[in-house]
Design a protein around this motif. Structure first.
Motif, PDB file in Angstrom:
ATOM      1  N   CYS A  49     -31.150  29.049 131.566  1.00 48.16           N
ATOM      2  CA  CYS A  49     -31.358  28.940 133.015  1.00 48.16           C
ATOM      3  C   CYS A  49     -30.957  30.231 133.719  1.00 48.16           C
ATOM      4  CB  CYS A  49     -30.563  27.758 133.569  1.00 48.16           C
ATOM      5  SG  CYS A  49     -31.164  26.147 132.992  1.00 48.16           S
ATOM      6  N   THR A  50     -29.992  30.939 133.173  1.00 50.15           N
ATOM      7  CA  THR A  50     -29.577  32.244 133.671  1.00 50.15           C
ATOM      8  C   THR A  50     -29.498  33.202 132.494  1.00 50.15           C
ATOM      9  OG1 THR A  50     -27.219  31.669 133.450  1.00 50.15           O
ATOM     10  CG2 THR A  50     -28.264  31.240 135.588  1.00 50.15           C
ATOM     11  N   GLN A  51     -29.456  34.488 132.806  1.00 48.19           N
ATOM     12  CA  GLN A  51     -29.395  35.515 131.778  1.00 48.19           C
ATOM     13  C   GLN A  51     -28.213  36.444 132.044  1.00 48.19           C
ATOM     14  OE1 GLN A  51     -31.216  35.537 129.120  1.00 48.19           O
ATOM     15  NE2 GLN A  51     -32.704  33.963 129.722  1.00 48.19           N
ATOM     16  N   PRO A  52     -27.711  37.120 131.008  1.00 50.86           N
ATOM     17  CA  PRO A  52     -26.611  38.066 131.200  1.00 50.86           C
ATOM     18  C   PRO A  52     -27.006  39.212 132.127  1.00 50.86           C
ATOM     19  CG  PRO A  52     -26.918  37.546 128.867  1.00 50.86           C
ATOM     20  CD  PRO A  52     -28.078  36.957 129.594  1.00 50.86           C
ATOM     21  N   GLU A  53     -26.004  39.908 132.632  1.00 50.36           N
ATOM     22  CA  GLU A  53     -26.251  41.006 133.563  1.00 50.36           C
ATOM     23  C   GLU A  53     -27.063  42.124 132.919  1.00 50.36           C
ATOM     24  OE1 GLU A  53     -23.734  44.143 136.400  1.00 50.36           O
ATOM     25  OE2 GLU A  53     -22.703  42.648 135.172  1.00 50.36           O
ATOM     26  N   ASP A  94     -30.707  41.532 133.341  1.00 52.00           N
ATOM     27  CA  ASP A  94     -31.185  41.864 134.680  1.00 52.00           C
ATOM     28  C   ASP A  94     -31.424  43.362 134.819  1.00 52.00           C
ATOM     29  OD1 ASP A  94     -31.038  39.215 135.380  1.00 52.00           O
ATOM     30  OD2 ASP A  94     -29.052  39.378 136.294  1.00 52.00           O
ATOM     31  N   ILE A  95     -30.489  44.154 134.317  1.00 49.32           N
ATOM     32  CA  ILE A  95     -30.637  45.610 134.389  1.00 49.32           C
ATOM     33  C   ILE A  95     -31.859  46.069 133.592  1.00 49.32           C
ATOM     34  CG2 ILE A  95     -29.555  47.812 133.802  1.00 49.32           C
ATOM     35  CD1 ILE A  95     -26.844  46.481 134.274  1.00 49.32           C
ATOM     36  N   THR A  96     -32.023  45.497 132.406  1.00 42.55           N
ATOM     37  CA  THR A  96     -33.169  45.865 131.566  1.00 42.55           C
ATOM     38  C   THR A  96     -34.481  45.518 132.242  1.00 42.55           C
ATOM     39  OG1 THR A  96     -31.845  45.507 129.563  1.00 42.55           O
ATOM     40  CG2 THR A  96     -34.241  45.537 129.308  1.00 42.55           C
ATOM     41  N   LEU A  97     -34.567  44.348 132.855  1.00 41.46           N
ATOM     42  CA  LEU A  97     -35.793  43.944 133.539  1.00 41.46           C
ATOM     43  C   LEU A  97     -36.092  44.855 134.730  1.00 41.46           C
ATOM     44  CD1 LEU A  97     -35.440  40.053 133.452  1.00 41.46           C
ATOM     45  CD2 LEU A  97     -37.142  41.435 132.247  1.00 41.46           C
ATOM     46  N   LYS A  98     -35.056  45.302 135.442  1.00 40.89           N
ATOM     47  CA  LYS A  98     -35.279  46.228 136.557  1.00 40.89           C
ATOM     48  C   LYS A  98     -35.863  47.558 136.066  1.00 40.89           C
ATOM     49  CE  LYS A  98     -31.707  44.396 139.649  1.00 40.89           C
ATOM     50  NZ  LYS A  98     -30.425  44.661 140.346  1.00 40.89           N
ATOM     51  N   VAL A  99     -35.378  48.009 134.933  1.00 41.63           N
ATOM     52  CA  VAL A  99     -35.921  49.249 134.361  1.00 41.63           C
ATOM     53  C   VAL A  99     -37.370  49.055 133.938  1.00 41.63           C
ATOM     54  CG1 VAL A  99     -35.726  50.874 132.432  1.00 41.63           C
ATOM     55  CG2 VAL A  99     -33.662  50.094 133.621  1.00 41.63           C
ATOM     56  N   LEU A 139     -40.666  37.274 133.812  1.00 43.27           N
ATOM     57  CA  LEU A 139     -39.229  37.175 133.527  1.00 43.27           C
ATOM     58  C   LEU A 139     -38.409  37.757 134.672  1.00 43.27           C
ATOM     59  CD1 LEU A 139     -39.291  38.264 129.773  1.00 43.27           C
ATOM     60  CD2 LEU A 139     -39.002  35.949 130.654  1.00 43.27           C
ATOM     61  N   PHE A 140     -38.889  38.840 135.273  1.00 47.86           N
ATOM     62  CA  PHE A 140     -38.167  39.475 136.374  1.00 47.86           C
ATOM     63  C   PHE A 140     -38.054  38.540 137.575  1.00 47.86           C
ATOM     64  CE2 PHE A 140     -38.287  42.140 140.237  1.00 47.86           C
ATOM     65  CZ  PHE A 140     -37.113  42.850 140.065  1.00 47.86           C
ATOM     66  N   CYS A 141     -39.161  37.877 137.920  1.00 42.37           N
ATOM     67  CA  CYS A 141     -39.136  36.946 139.053  1.00 42.37           C
ATOM     68  C   CYS A 141     -38.258  35.729 138.770  1.00 42.37           C
ATOM     69  CB  CYS A 141     -40.560  36.492 139.395  1.00 42.37           C
ATOM     70  SG  CYS A 141     -41.583  37.750 140.160  1.00 42.37           S
ATOM     71  N   CYS A 142     -38.318  35.244 137.532  1.00 45.44           N
ATOM     72  CA  CYS A 142     -37.589  34.019 137.209  1.00 45.44           C
ATOM     73  C   CYS A 142     -36.085  34.245 137.123  1.00 45.44           C
ATOM     74  CB  CYS A 142     -38.102  33.442 135.888  1.00 45.44           C
ATOM     75  SG  CYS A 142     -39.790  32.792 135.988  1.00 45.44           S
ATOM     76  N   TYR A 143     -35.681  35.313 136.460  1.00 42.18           N
ATOM     77  CA  TYR A 143     -34.261  35.489 136.142  1.00 42.18           C
ATOM     78  C   TYR A 143     -33.543  36.490 137.040  1.00 42.18           C
ATOM     79  CZ  TYR A 143     -35.463  32.885 131.936  1.00 42.18           C
ATOM     80  OH  TYR A 143     -35.899  31.920 131.071  1.00 42.18           O
ATOM     81  N   THR A 144     -34.189  37.606 137.375  1.00 43.98           N
ATOM     82  CA  THR A 144     -33.509  38.612 138.200  1.00 43.98           C
ATOM     83  C   THR A 144     -33.582  38.261 139.680  1.00 43.98           C
ATOM     84  OG1 THR A 144     -34.011  40.331 136.571  1.00 43.98           O
ATOM     85  CG2 THR A 144     -33.421  41.052 138.791  1.00 43.98           C
ATOM     86  N   LEU A 145     -34.782  37.879 140.152  1.00 46.26           N
ATOM     87  CA  LEU A 145     -34.940  37.542 141.564  1.00 46.26           C
ATOM     88  C   LEU A 145     -34.622  36.084 141.863  1.00 46.26           C
ATOM     89  CD1 LEU A 145     -38.235  39.461 142.434  1.00 46.26           C
ATOM     90  CD2 LEU A 145     -35.872  40.234 142.675  1.00 46.26           C
ATOM     91  N   GLY A 146     -34.593  35.240 140.839  1.00 35.94           N
ATOM     92  CA  GLY A 146     -34.320  33.828 141.057  1.00 35.94           C
ATOM     93  C   GLY A 146     -35.432  33.108 141.793  1.00 35.94           C
ATOM     94  N   LEU A 147     -36.677  33.527 141.607  1.00 38.93           N
ATOM     95  CA  LEU A 147     -37.828  32.947 142.312  1.00 38.93           C
ATOM     96  C   LEU A 147     -38.719  32.175 141.355  1.00 38.93           C
ATOM     97  CD1 LEU A 147     -38.721  36.021 144.567  1.00 38.93           C
ATOM     98  CD2 LEU A 147     -37.352  34.013 145.175  1.00 38.93           C
ATOM     99  N   ARG A 148     -38.115  31.416 140.477  1.00 42.55           N
ATOM    100  CA  ARG A 148     -38.882  30.670 139.477  1.00 42.55           C
ATOM    101  C   ARG A 148     -39.900  29.737 140.129  1.00 42.55           C
ATOM    102  NH1 ARG A 148     -37.848  29.173 134.206  1.00 42.55           N
ATOM    103  NH2 ARG A 148     -35.809  30.160 134.328  1.00 42.55           N
ATOM    104  N   ASN A 149     -39.519  29.070 141.198  1.00 38.60           N
ATOM    105  CA  ASN A 149     -40.418  28.097 141.826  1.00 38.60           C
ATOM    106  C   ASN A 149     -41.522  28.748 142.650  1.00 38.60           C
ATOM    107  OD1 ASN A 149     -38.912  25.948 140.778  1.00 38.60           O
ATOM    108  ND2 ASN A 149     -37.511  25.949 142.534  1.00 38.60           N
ATOM    109  N   ASP A 150     -41.369  30.050 142.944  1.00 44.48           N
ATOM    110  CA  ASP A 150     -42.366  30.748 143.764  1.00 44.48           C
ATOM    111  C   ASP A 150     -43.243  31.678 142.953  1.00 44.48           C
ATOM    112  OD1 ASP A 150     -41.527  29.981 146.602  1.00 44.48           O
ATOM    113  OD2 ASP A 150     -39.640  30.713 145.775  1.00 44.48           O
TER     114      ASP A 150
END
Length: 417
Positions: free
Chosen positions: A367-371, A374-379, A224-235
Protein backbone atom coordinates in the motif's frame (compact mmCIF):
# COMPACT_ATOMS: atom_id res chain seq x y z
CA UNK A 1 -0.14 13.27 -62.25
CA UNK A 2 -0.89 15.55 -59.28
CA UNK A 3 -4.48 14.31 -59.30
CA UNK A 4 -3.25 10.70 -59.28
CA UNK A 5 -1.00 11.34 -56.28
CA UNK A 6 -3.76 13.01 -54.25
CA UNK A 7 -5.39 10.78 -51.65
CA UNK A 8 -9.08 10.95 -50.84
CA UNK A 9 -10.36 11.06 -47.28
CA UNK A 10 -11.50 7.47 -47.71
CA UNK A 11 -7.97 6.47 -48.76
CA UNK A 12 -6.47 8.11 -45.69
CA UNK A 13 -9.01 6.59 -43.31
CA UNK A 14 -8.43 3.12 -44.74
CA UNK A 15 -4.69 3.58 -44.34
CA UNK A 16 -5.18 4.87 -40.78
CA UNK A 17 -6.99 1.70 -39.69
CA UNK A 18 -3.81 -0.34 -40.11
CA UNK A 19 -1.81 1.69 -37.61
CA UNK A 20 -4.18 1.14 -34.69
CA UNK A 21 -3.14 -2.38 -33.58
CA UNK A 22 0.52 -1.50 -33.14
CA UNK A 23 -0.11 1.73 -31.27
CA UNK A 24 -2.92 0.45 -29.06
CA UNK A 25 -1.12 -2.69 -27.92
CA UNK A 26 2.11 -0.76 -27.49
CA UNK A 27 0.33 1.81 -25.32
CA UNK A 28 -1.24 -0.89 -23.16
CA UNK A 29 2.05 -2.71 -22.71
CA UNK A 30 3.92 0.53 -22.03
CA UNK A 31 1.51 1.78 -19.38
CA UNK A 32 0.46 -1.44 -17.70
CA UNK A 33 2.83 -4.36 -18.28
CA UNK A 34 5.27 -3.33 -15.58
CA UNK A 35 2.65 -2.84 -12.87
CA UNK A 36 0.79 -5.95 -14.13
CA UNK A 37 3.85 -8.17 -13.71
CA UNK A 38 4.59 -6.74 -10.28
CA UNK A 39 1.15 -6.49 -8.69
CA UNK A 40 -1.12 -8.88 -10.64
CA UNK A 41 1.19 -11.71 -11.65
CA UNK A 42 3.14 -10.99 -8.43
CA UNK A 43 6.57 -11.57 -9.93
CA UNK A 44 9.73 -10.51 -8.18
CA UNK A 45 10.93 -7.10 -9.50
CA UNK A 46 14.19 -8.71 -10.64
CA UNK A 47 12.36 -11.25 -12.84
CA UNK A 48 9.97 -8.57 -14.09
CA UNK A 49 12.95 -6.48 -15.19
CA UNK A 50 14.41 -9.50 -17.00
CA UNK A 51 11.13 -10.04 -18.88
CA UNK A 52 10.87 -6.38 -19.87
CA UNK A 53 14.49 -6.14 -20.96
CA UNK A 54 14.70 -9.42 -22.86
CA UNK A 55 11.30 -8.88 -24.49
CA UNK A 56 12.12 -5.39 -25.76
CA UNK A 57 15.65 -6.37 -26.77
CA UNK A 58 14.25 -9.33 -28.70
CA UNK A 59 11.68 -7.04 -30.28
CA UNK A 60 14.46 -4.71 -31.36
CA UNK A 61 16.41 -7.55 -32.95
CA UNK A 62 13.41 -8.78 -34.93
CA UNK A 63 12.77 -5.40 -36.57
CA UNK A 64 15.76 -5.29 -38.94
CA UNK A 65 15.45 -9.04 -39.50
CA UNK A 66 11.82 -8.78 -40.57
CA UNK A 67 12.59 -5.66 -42.59
CA UNK A 68 15.29 -7.56 -44.48
CA UNK A 69 12.99 -10.55 -45.06
CA UNK A 70 10.19 -8.29 -46.30
CA UNK A 71 12.53 -6.61 -48.76
CA UNK A 72 13.61 -10.04 -50.07
CA UNK A 73 10.18 -11.67 -50.14
CA UNK A 74 8.75 -12.44 -53.59
CA UNK A 75 5.83 -10.62 -55.17
CA UNK A 76 2.48 -12.38 -55.14
CA UNK A 77 -0.91 -11.65 -56.64
CA UNK A 78 -1.68 -9.84 -53.36
CA UNK A 79 1.55 -7.86 -53.39
CA UNK A 80 4.58 -8.23 -51.14
CA UNK A 81 3.26 -6.71 -47.90
CA UNK A 82 -0.24 -8.16 -47.54
CA UNK A 83 0.77 -11.83 -47.01
CA UNK A 84 2.92 -10.82 -44.05
CA UNK A 85 0.05 -8.85 -42.53
CA UNK A 86 -2.57 -11.55 -43.04
CA UNK A 87 -0.40 -14.34 -41.66
CA UNK A 88 0.81 -12.55 -38.53
CA UNK A 89 -2.41 -10.90 -37.36
CA UNK A 90 -4.39 -13.88 -35.95
CA UNK A 91 -1.31 -15.35 -34.25
CA UNK A 92 -0.47 -11.98 -32.73
CA UNK A 93 -3.99 -11.73 -31.29
CA UNK A 94 -3.64 -15.08 -29.52
CA UNK A 95 -0.19 -14.32 -28.11
CA UNK A 96 -1.31 -10.87 -26.92
CA UNK A 97 -4.22 -12.41 -25.03
CA UNK A 98 -1.89 -14.89 -23.31
CA UNK A 99 0.37 -12.07 -22.09
CA UNK A 100 -2.50 -10.79 -19.94
CA UNK A 101 -3.46 -14.24 -18.64
CA UNK A 102 -2.23 -15.39 -15.23
CA UNK A 103 -1.50 -19.15 -15.39
CA UNK A 104 -2.56 -21.35 -12.48
CA UNK A 105 1.01 -22.57 -11.91
CA UNK A 106 3.56 -20.31 -10.20
CA UNK A 107 6.95 -21.87 -10.86
CA UNK A 108 6.89 -21.32 -14.62
CA UNK A 109 5.27 -17.89 -14.79
CA UNK A 110 8.50 -16.13 -15.67
CA UNK A 111 9.02 -18.40 -18.68
CA UNK A 112 5.34 -18.04 -19.63
CA UNK A 113 5.43 -14.26 -19.82
CA UNK A 114 8.86 -14.16 -21.42
CA UNK A 115 7.87 -16.57 -24.21
CA UNK A 116 4.56 -14.96 -25.09
CA UNK A 117 5.93 -11.42 -24.77
CA UNK A 118 8.73 -12.22 -27.22
CA UNK A 119 6.36 -14.12 -29.51
CA UNK A 120 3.90 -11.24 -29.63
CA UNK A 121 6.64 -8.71 -30.36
CA UNK A 122 7.85 -10.85 -33.25
CA UNK A 123 4.38 -11.25 -34.77
CA UNK A 124 3.60 -7.59 -34.26
CA UNK A 125 6.78 -6.71 -36.12
CA UNK A 126 5.70 -8.96 -39.00
CA UNK A 127 2.58 -6.82 -39.20
CA UNK A 128 3.91 -3.34 -38.53
CA UNK A 129 7.06 -3.24 -40.68
CA UNK A 130 5.15 -3.96 -43.93
CA UNK A 131 2.39 -1.56 -42.89
CA UNK A 132 4.72 1.32 -41.99
CA UNK A 133 6.72 0.90 -45.20
CA UNK A 134 3.51 1.42 -47.20
CA UNK A 135 3.82 5.15 -46.43
CA UNK A 136 6.32 5.38 -49.26
CA UNK A 137 3.99 3.71 -51.76
CA UNK A 138 0.52 5.08 -51.18
CA UNK A 139 1.50 8.34 -52.90
CA UNK A 140 4.52 10.18 -54.24
CA UNK A 141 3.37 13.53 -52.84
CA UNK A 142 5.11 14.52 -49.59
CA UNK A 143 2.19 16.56 -48.29
CA UNK A 144 -0.19 13.69 -48.89
CA UNK A 145 2.13 11.34 -47.00
CA UNK A 146 2.23 13.73 -44.05
CA UNK A 147 -1.54 14.09 -44.14
CA UNK A 148 -2.04 10.31 -44.24
CA UNK A 149 0.32 9.96 -41.26
CA UNK A 150 -1.69 12.52 -39.31
CA UNK A 151 -4.91 10.66 -40.12
CA UNK A 152 -3.32 7.45 -38.90
CA UNK A 153 -2.17 8.97 -35.62
CA UNK A 154 -5.51 10.69 -34.94
CA UNK A 155 -7.47 7.51 -35.58
CA UNK A 156 -5.04 5.51 -33.48
CA UNK A 157 -5.22 7.80 -30.48
CA UNK A 158 -9.00 7.87 -30.60
CA UNK A 159 -9.12 4.09 -30.30
CA UNK A 160 -6.33 4.15 -27.73
CA UNK A 161 -8.42 6.35 -25.45
CA UNK A 162 -11.35 3.94 -25.64
CA UNK A 163 -9.06 0.99 -24.99
CA UNK A 164 -7.32 2.76 -22.11
CA UNK A 165 -10.65 3.51 -20.46
CA UNK A 166 -11.64 -0.15 -20.54
CA UNK A 167 -8.25 -1.25 -19.25
CA UNK A 168 -8.48 1.23 -16.40
CA UNK A 169 -11.76 -0.28 -15.26
CA UNK A 170 -10.11 -3.69 -15.08
CA UNK A 171 -6.78 -2.71 -13.58
CA UNK A 172 -7.85 -0.07 -11.08
CA UNK A 173 -11.57 -0.14 -10.32
CA UNK A 174 -11.81 -3.91 -10.54
CA UNK A 175 -8.78 -4.45 -8.32
CA UNK A 176 -9.40 -1.43 -6.07
CA UNK A 177 -5.64 -1.30 -4.71
CA UNK A 178 2.38 -3.01 -51.69
CA UNK A 179 5.50 -1.36 -53.05
CA UNK A 180 7.93 -1.09 -56.01
CA UNK A 181 9.94 -4.16 -57.06
CA UNK A 182 13.51 -4.51 -55.78
CA UNK A 183 16.12 -3.95 -58.57
CA UNK A 184 18.96 -5.45 -56.58
CA UNK A 185 19.51 -8.01 -53.80
CA UNK A 186 21.82 -7.50 -50.90
CA UNK A 187 22.89 -9.30 -47.77
CA UNK A 188 21.64 -8.45 -44.30
CA UNK A 189 24.87 -6.68 -43.35
CA UNK A 190 24.90 -4.78 -46.62
CA UNK A 191 21.45 -3.49 -45.63
CA UNK A 192 22.85 -2.31 -42.30
CA UNK A 193 25.70 -0.53 -44.02
CA UNK A 194 23.29 1.03 -46.50
CA UNK A 195 21.00 2.72 -43.98
CA UNK A 196 23.68 3.55 -41.42
CA UNK A 197 25.81 5.15 -44.11
CA UNK A 198 23.21 7.82 -44.81
CA UNK A 199 24.01 10.75 -42.51
CA UNK A 200 20.55 12.37 -42.24
CA UNK A 201 19.01 9.00 -41.34
CA UNK A 202 21.56 8.41 -38.57
CA UNK A 203 20.95 11.85 -37.06
CA UNK A 204 17.19 11.44 -37.26
CA UNK A 205 17.27 8.02 -35.61
CA UNK A 206 19.66 9.06 -32.86
CA UNK A 207 17.70 12.23 -32.10
CA UNK A 208 14.39 10.41 -31.81
CA UNK A 209 16.09 7.57 -29.97
CA UNK A 210 16.73 9.81 -26.98
CA UNK A 211 13.49 11.79 -27.11
CA UNK A 212 11.43 8.61 -27.49
CA UNK A 213 13.24 7.06 -24.55
CA UNK A 214 12.32 10.06 -22.45
CA UNK A 215 8.60 9.62 -23.08
CA UNK A 216 8.85 5.84 -22.69
CA UNK A 217 10.43 6.25 -19.27
CA UNK A 218 7.67 8.65 -18.29
CA UNK A 219 5.02 6.33 -19.71
CA UNK A 220 6.40 3.17 -18.13
CA UNK A 221 6.71 4.58 -14.62
CA UNK A 222 3.87 7.09 -14.48
CA UNK A 223 1.36 4.63 -13.06
CA UNK A 224 3.64 3.73 -10.14
CA UNK A 225 4.57 7.40 -9.65
CA UNK A 226 0.93 8.49 -9.38
CA UNK A 227 -0.04 5.61 -7.12
CA UNK A 228 2.83 5.61 -4.65
CA UNK A 229 4.68 8.94 -4.81
CA UNK A 230 1.75 11.29 -5.41
CA UNK A 231 -0.81 9.15 -3.60
CA UNK A 232 -3.36 9.58 -6.42
CA UNK A 233 -4.27 5.94 -6.92
CA UNK A 234 -7.99 6.69 -7.20
CA UNK A 235 -7.43 9.49 -9.73
CA UNK A 236 -4.96 7.79 -12.01
CA UNK A 237 -7.62 6.67 -14.49
CA UNK A 238 -8.65 10.30 -15.05
CA UNK A 239 -5.03 11.44 -15.27
CA UNK A 240 -4.27 8.85 -17.93
CA UNK A 241 -7.35 9.81 -19.93
CA UNK A 242 -6.15 13.44 -19.89
CA UNK A 243 -2.87 12.29 -21.44
CA UNK A 244 -4.68 10.33 -24.13
CA UNK A 245 -7.16 13.11 -24.92
CA UNK A 246 -4.41 15.74 -25.08
CA UNK A 247 -2.42 13.57 -27.47
CA UNK A 248 -5.42 12.90 -29.70
CA UNK A 249 -6.59 16.53 -29.81
CA UNK A 250 -3.17 18.02 -30.52
CA UNK A 251 -2.16 15.73 -33.40
CA UNK A 252 -4.02 17.98 -35.92
CA UNK A 253 -2.29 20.97 -34.34
CA UNK A 254 1.16 19.46 -34.80
CA UNK A 255 0.27 18.51 -38.37
CA UNK A 256 -0.62 22.14 -39.03
CA UNK A 257 2.44 23.37 -37.13
CA UNK A 258 4.95 21.27 -39.06
CA UNK A 259 3.35 22.34 -42.33
CA UNK A 260 3.51 26.01 -41.35
CA UNK A 261 6.87 26.24 -39.59
CA UNK A 262 8.74 23.10 -40.67
CA UNK A 263 9.31 19.72 -39.10
CA UNK A 264 12.60 20.55 -37.43
CA UNK A 265 11.04 23.50 -35.59
CA UNK A 266 8.13 21.27 -34.58
CA UNK A 267 10.59 18.81 -33.02
CA UNK A 268 12.15 21.50 -30.82
CA UNK A 269 8.85 23.02 -29.70
CA UNK A 270 6.97 19.75 -29.28
CA UNK A 271 9.52 17.74 -27.32
CA UNK A 272 10.69 20.58 -25.08
CA UNK A 273 7.20 21.76 -24.13
CA UNK A 274 6.87 19.09 -21.45
CA UNK A 275 10.16 19.87 -19.61
CA UNK A 276 8.83 22.64 -17.30
CA UNK A 277 5.95 20.43 -16.22
CA UNK A 278 8.25 17.46 -15.54
CA UNK A 279 10.18 19.69 -13.16
CA UNK A 280 7.03 21.05 -11.57
CA UNK A 281 5.48 17.67 -10.77
CA UNK A 282 8.42 16.58 -8.59
CA UNK A 283 9.19 19.96 -6.99
CA UNK A 284 5.68 20.73 -5.76
CA UNK A 285 3.97 18.67 -3.08
CA UNK A 286 1.30 16.30 -4.36
CA UNK A 287 -1.36 18.41 -6.03
CA UNK A 288 -4.11 17.06 -8.26
CA UNK A 289 -4.44 20.24 -10.37
CA UNK A 290 -0.70 20.35 -11.08
CA UNK A 291 -0.75 16.67 -11.95
CA UNK A 292 -3.51 17.31 -14.49
CA UNK A 293 -1.44 20.13 -15.98
CA UNK A 294 1.56 17.83 -16.26
CA UNK A 295 -0.63 15.13 -17.82
CA UNK A 296 -1.95 17.51 -20.46
CA UNK A 297 1.57 18.73 -21.28
CA UNK A 298 2.77 15.13 -21.47
CA UNK A 299 -0.02 14.33 -23.93
CA UNK A 300 0.99 17.28 -26.11
CA UNK A 301 4.58 16.07 -26.09
CA UNK A 302 3.57 12.46 -26.75
CA UNK A 303 1.58 13.54 -29.81
CA UNK A 304 4.62 15.32 -31.21
CA UNK A 305 6.93 12.43 -30.31
CA UNK A 306 4.75 9.88 -32.12
CA UNK A 307 3.76 11.97 -35.14
CA UNK A 308 7.02 13.66 -36.10
CA UNK A 309 9.29 10.60 -36.55
CA UNK A 310 6.86 8.96 -38.95
CA UNK A 311 6.43 12.25 -40.81
CA UNK A 312 10.19 12.79 -41.15
CA UNK A 313 11.22 9.25 -42.12
CA UNK A 314 9.80 9.60 -45.67
CA UNK A 315 11.89 12.75 -46.11
CA UNK A 316 15.03 10.81 -45.21
CA UNK A 317 14.14 8.00 -47.63
CA UNK A 318 13.50 10.57 -50.35
CA UNK A 319 16.87 12.15 -49.62
CA UNK A 320 18.53 8.75 -49.94
CA UNK A 321 16.81 8.07 -53.25
CA UNK A 322 17.97 11.41 -54.62
CA UNK A 323 21.56 10.58 -53.74
CA UNK A 324 21.27 6.94 -54.85
CA UNK A 325 18.94 6.94 -57.89
CA UNK A 326 19.98 3.43 -58.95
CA UNK A 327 19.23 1.84 -55.57
CA UNK A 328 15.53 1.04 -55.12
CA UNK A 329 13.28 -1.03 -52.87
CA UNK A 330 14.92 -0.40 -49.48
CA UNK A 331 12.06 1.40 -47.76
CA UNK A 332 11.24 -1.47 -45.40
CA UNK A 333 14.87 -1.62 -44.24
CA UNK A 334 14.90 2.09 -43.34
CA UNK A 335 11.69 1.80 -41.35
CA UNK A 336 12.63 -1.44 -39.61
CA UNK A 337 16.02 -0.16 -38.44
CA UNK A 338 14.39 2.95 -37.02
CA UNK A 339 12.06 0.79 -34.95
CA UNK A 340 15.00 -1.49 -34.07
CA UNK A 341 17.07 1.23 -32.42
CA UNK A 342 14.09 2.73 -30.62
CA UNK A 343 12.86 -0.57 -29.23
CA UNK A 344 16.29 -1.86 -28.27
CA UNK A 345 17.08 1.23 -26.23
CA UNK A 346 13.58 1.36 -24.73
CA UNK A 347 13.95 -2.26 -23.64
CA UNK A 348 17.17 -1.39 -21.86
CA UNK A 349 15.56 1.63 -20.20
CA UNK A 350 12.49 -0.30 -19.02
CA UNK A 351 14.63 -3.15 -17.72
CA UNK A 352 16.93 -0.75 -15.87
CA UNK A 353 14.01 1.23 -14.43
CA UNK A 354 12.35 -1.91 -13.05
CA UNK A 355 15.67 -3.16 -11.71
CA UNK A 356 16.21 0.25 -10.09
CA UNK A 357 12.92 -0.16 -8.25
CA UNK A 358 14.09 -3.56 -7.05
CA UNK A 359 17.30 -2.07 -5.66
CA UNK A 360 15.28 0.72 -4.05
CA UNK A 361 13.22 -1.86 -2.15
CA UNK A 362 9.95 -1.92 -4.09
CA UNK A 363 7.35 -4.05 -2.28
CA UNK A 364 4.95 -5.96 -4.53
CA UNK A 365 1.31 -5.02 -3.85
CA UNK A 366 2.37 -2.77 -1.00
CA UNK A 367 0.00 0.00 0.00
CA UNK A 368 3.01 2.26 0.58
CA UNK A 369 6.61 2.14 -0.59
CA UNK A 370 9.94 3.04 1.05
CA UNK A 371 11.36 6.52 0.62
CA UNK A 372 14.05 5.23 -1.76
CA UNK A 373 11.32 4.05 -4.13
CA UNK A 374 9.78 7.54 -4.16
CA UNK A 375 13.15 9.09 -4.98
CA UNK A 376 13.76 6.53 -7.73
CA UNK A 377 10.35 7.17 -9.30
CA UNK A 378 10.99 10.94 -9.29
CA UNK A 379 14.23 10.38 -11.17
CA UNK A 380 12.56 8.04 -13.67
CA UNK A 381 9.69 10.41 -14.53
CA UNK A 382 11.55 13.73 -14.32
CA UNK A 383 15.35 13.96 -14.20
CA UNK A 384 16.13 11.08 -16.56
CA UNK A 385 13.55 12.03 -19.25
CA UNK A 386 14.64 15.67 -19.18
CA UNK A 387 18.26 14.67 -19.69
CA UNK A 388 17.34 12.40 -22.59
CA UNK A 389 15.23 15.12 -24.25
CA UNK A 390 18.09 17.62 -24.04
CA UNK A 391 20.51 15.13 -25.62
CA UNK A 392 18.04 14.46 -28.41
CA UNK A 393 17.58 18.17 -29.13
CA UNK A 394 21.36 18.69 -29.31
CA UNK A 395 21.59 15.90 -31.90
CA UNK A 396 18.78 17.45 -33.93
CA UNK A 397 20.83 20.60 -34.41
CA UNK A 398 22.94 18.68 -36.93
CA UNK A 399 19.94 17.21 -38.79
CA UNK A 400 20.45 18.58 -42.32
CA UNK A 401 17.04 18.18 -43.99
CA UNK A 402 15.28 21.51 -43.61
CA UNK A 403 12.29 22.69 -45.64
CA UNK A 404 14.46 24.05 -48.44
CA UNK A 405 16.29 20.75 -48.90
CA UNK A 406 13.04 18.79 -48.60
CA UNK A 407 11.40 20.79 -51.38
CA UNK A 408 14.52 20.44 -53.50
CA UNK A 409 14.43 16.66 -53.08
CA UNK A 410 10.79 16.63 -54.12
CA UNK A 411 11.59 18.40 -57.39
CA UNK A 412 14.56 16.14 -58.10
CA UNK A 413 12.47 13.02 -57.49
CA UNK A 414 9.79 14.29 -59.85
CA UNK A 415 12.45 14.76 -62.52
CA UNK A 416 13.81 11.25 -61.91
CA UNK A 417 10.34 9.73 -62.19
Amino acid sequence: REQKNRLSICNKLCYAVGGAPYQITGCALGFFLQIYLLDVAQLDPFYASIILFVGRAWDAITDPTIGFLVSRSPWTRFGRMLPWILFSTPLAVVSYFLIWYVPVFEDGRVIWYLVFYCLFQTLQTCFHVPYSALTMFITEDQKERDSATAYSMSYTWTLTILETASLLVFFFHGRQCLGFPVNERMSFFQGIGLVMGHGPYVRLVMGFLFTSLAFMLLEGNFALFCCYTLGLRNDFQNILLVIMLAAMLTIPFWQWFLTKFGKKTAVYIGTSSVIPFMILVVCVKSNLIITYMVSFAAGVGVAAAFLLPWSMLPDVVDDFQVQNPDSQGHEAIFYSFYVFFTKFASGISLGISTLSLDFAGYMTRGCTQPENVDITLKVLVSAAPIGLILIGLVIFRSYPIDEERRQGNRKLLQEQR
